[in-house]
Design an enzyme around this catalytic site. Structure first.
Site, PDB file in Angstrom:
ATOM      1  N   GLY A 162      43.567  24.319  43.568  1.00  0.00           N
ATOM      2  CA  GLY A 162      42.143  23.975  43.689  1.00  0.00           C
ATOM      3  C   GLY A 162      41.581  24.296  45.057  1.00  0.00           C
ATOM      4  O   GLY A 162      40.602  23.691  45.489  1.00  0.00           O
ATOM      5  N   ALA A 163      42.172  25.267  45.773  1.00  0.00           N
ATOM      6  CA  ALA A 163      41.742  25.525  47.157  1.00  0.00           C
ATOM      7  C   ALA A 163      40.925  26.811  47.299  1.00  0.00           C
ATOM      8  O   ALA A 163      40.630  27.243  48.403  1.00  0.00           O
ATOM      9  CB  ALA A 163      42.973  25.614  48.064  1.00  0.00           C
ATOM     10  N   SER A 168      44.287  28.842  39.581  1.00  0.00           N
ATOM     11  CA  SER A 168      44.099  28.737  38.120  1.00  0.00           C
ATOM     12  C   SER A 168      44.379  30.080  37.450  1.00  0.00           C
ATOM     13  O   SER A 168      45.038  30.157  36.420  1.00  0.00           O
ATOM     14  CB  SER A 168      42.661  28.312  37.814  1.00  0.00           C
ATOM     15  OG  SER A 168      41.740  29.250  38.361  1.00  0.00           O
ATOM     16  N   ASP A 218      39.391  36.773  39.561  1.00  0.00           N
ATOM     17  CA  ASP A 218      40.633  36.079  39.930  1.00  0.00           C
ATOM     18  C   ASP A 218      41.812  36.561  39.089  1.00  0.00           C
ATOM     19  O   ASP A 218      42.873  36.892  39.604  1.00  0.00           O
ATOM     20  CB  ASP A 218      40.462  34.559  39.745  1.00  0.00           C
ATOM     21  CG  ASP A 218      39.555  33.962  40.802  1.00  0.00           C
ATOM     22  OD1 ASP A 218      39.557  32.723  40.959  1.00  0.00           O
ATOM     23  OD2 ASP A 218      38.856  34.732  41.479  1.00  0.00           O
TER      24      ASP A 218
END
Ligand code: ADP
Ligand code: PMV
Ligand code: MG
Length: 437
Positions: A162-163, A168, A218
């Site tokens: 979550g940074a 993910s 991503d």
């Protein structure tokens, strides 16, 4: 007859968005690079019983066992209130053909069915991390290998969760790789370009479970590795240009460790677009132009002239991200300090709202002490972590456990500690040596 699962590991890197986060969601160009030393790994082994699908995700303190015949495909289920393998097959075929005219009714039925499984089985309060991890897992499982049971999935990662570094997406790629192998969609363990395109497509579907409306950057970087210039297209035929010989720009990645929700940040920006379409159109297209300009500088990189130009773009891009409300006071502390010390330029990277910032350095010899002061101040005053890492490197891959030191890797992964504790330099070297390219 339950087939014996030979243990194997899949892996995918995190990413750093250099320019273009958020505007990427609206089809503007975005440039990102893999973070070669920060990766997720998924170990697939035989489960404790042939009727069990088991998750062990210690990095998010989540483990769970599902019963294949009770939770997934109860024999009592009828085709109305249950979900059968035939329906899974239909959805898989539609997604795999890349047809946009998905059978939305069947799609909704699967999403509802998965939501019911999660609600019925995740008895503890649904932590955001657990919910999205289970949703991403189950959606890919029901599409890619619904006929498989008796398998345990263990994830270990040294990517901060979550940074803003694409954890993910790296998970979605690892799961996609593993399930394509288990489901017989992938035959071997060295990936062709065609295989990677298929992995990228399915991991994007997994990313949508976590993010809602991701751009696809991503999972593209996690799949292909290296550095890419990416542009989401309405027809789904996204533009993806791998940037050859991506330069190792002098930079510092700082993790504020301030939790953020990518999904919420993306949805807040969407609301802003709905409320202020003309203002946002200008801002998002400027961000896209910054990414295009940055890409052309990085393709013809010369430290002397390019770094100041990149730092100027970093300053402008960050200012635009602040204007759409996705920065955070904790991120501004990093920018303020790098500006005060005049060591380079800082921008948030990823969704913002916390997470990580990227500082591109002027790399002047006389700045060495000031760079140490920058890192020490952030760590000692605010408790932030700095990462020294190269950009680029291997994307999605399998790790070969059949070689002589495969047992050593297996033992390290079967410990119950979270990822960042097991990744000793020796293990990282073994993993690199056993990577199947
Ligand atoms: N090591 C991990 N183990 C299990 N799930 C993970 C891991 N890292 C990330 N995830 C999944 O990804 C989600 C975080 O994604 P996101 O908020 O987009 O952060 P990021 O900026 O890292 O991509 C978590 O909710 C979890 O579902
Ligand atoms: C905000 C966004 O541009 C990047 C999200 O990155 P992360 O999940 O914070 O690592 C969304 C996207 O492009 O999918
Ligand atoms: Mg993410």
């Amino acid at each position: 007859m339950q087939n014996i699962i030979e243990p194997f590991i899949t892996s995918a890197p995190g990413k750093v968005i250099i320019f273009g986060e958020h505007s990427a969601v609206y089809g503007e160009p975005v440039i990102a690079a893999a973070v070669s030393s920060l990766r997720s790994y998924l170990l697939v082994t035989q489960a404790s019983s042939p009727n069990v699908i088991e998750l062990d995700f210690p990095d998010i303190k989540f483990d769970h066992k599902w019963s294949y015949t009770q939770d997934f495909f109860p024999s009592s289920a009828t085709s109305t209130n249950g979900f059968d393998l035939e329906k899974c097959r239909k959805i898989f075929v539609k997604h795999n053909q890349g047809t946009t005219d998905l059978d939305l009714e069947l799609e909704d039925e699967l999403t509802q069915y998965i939501d019911t499984i999660i609600k019925n089985t995740l008895t503890e309060e649904k932590k955001q991390f657990h919910y999205y991890a289970a949703l991403c897992f189950l959606y890919l499982y029901f599409n890619l290998c619904p006929q498989v049971s008796g398998v345990k999935f263990t994830i270990k990662s040294n990517l901060p969760v979550g940074a803003g570094l694409g954890s993910s997406a790296s998970i979605s790629v690892c799961l996609t790789l593993a399930m394509c192998k288990l489901g017989g969609i992938l035959s071997g363990m060295s990936l062709s370009e065609k295989d990677k395109k298929m992995i990228n497509k399915w991991s994007y579907i997994g990313e949508k479970c976590t993010h809602g409306t991701p751009s696809g950057i991503d999972n593209a970087v996690a799949t292909f590795g290296g550095a890419v210039l990416f542009q989401k297209q309405v027809d789904g035929k996204n533009k993806l240009e791998v940037i050859e010989n991506f330069p190792q720009i002098p930079m510092i990645l700082t993790n504020t460790k301030i939790p953020k929700s990518t999904k919420k940040l993306i949805s807040d920006v969407r609301k802003l677009c709905e409320e202020n379409p003309k203002i946002m159109k200008g801002i998002l297209s400027s961000m896209g132009y910054i990414a295009e300009t940055g890409a052309s500088i990085l393709k013809k990189f010369d430290a002397q002239t390019s770094l100041p130009q990149l730092i100027e773009l970093v300053r402008i891009n960050h200012g635009l991200l602040v204007s759409i409300g996705v920065s955070h006071p904790g991120l501004e502390k990093i920018k303020l300090l790098s500006d005060t010390l005049k060591i380079g330029g800082t921008k948030l990277t990823g969704a913002g709202g916390g997470g990580c910032a990227l500082t591109i350095l002027l790399d002047h010899e006389e700045d060495r002490l000031k760079i140490e002061e920058f890192k020490n101040t952030l760590h000692e005053r605010y408790g932030y972590d700095n990462f020294d890492t190269d950009l680029g490197g291997t994307g999605s891959c399998f790790i070969d456990l059949s070689k002589k030191n495969g047992g050593e890797i297996l033992n390290a992964f079967t410990e119950n500690s979270a990822g960042d504790q097991i990744f000793t330099p020796e293990l990282l070297q073994l993993l690199q040596l056993n990577t199947i390219l």
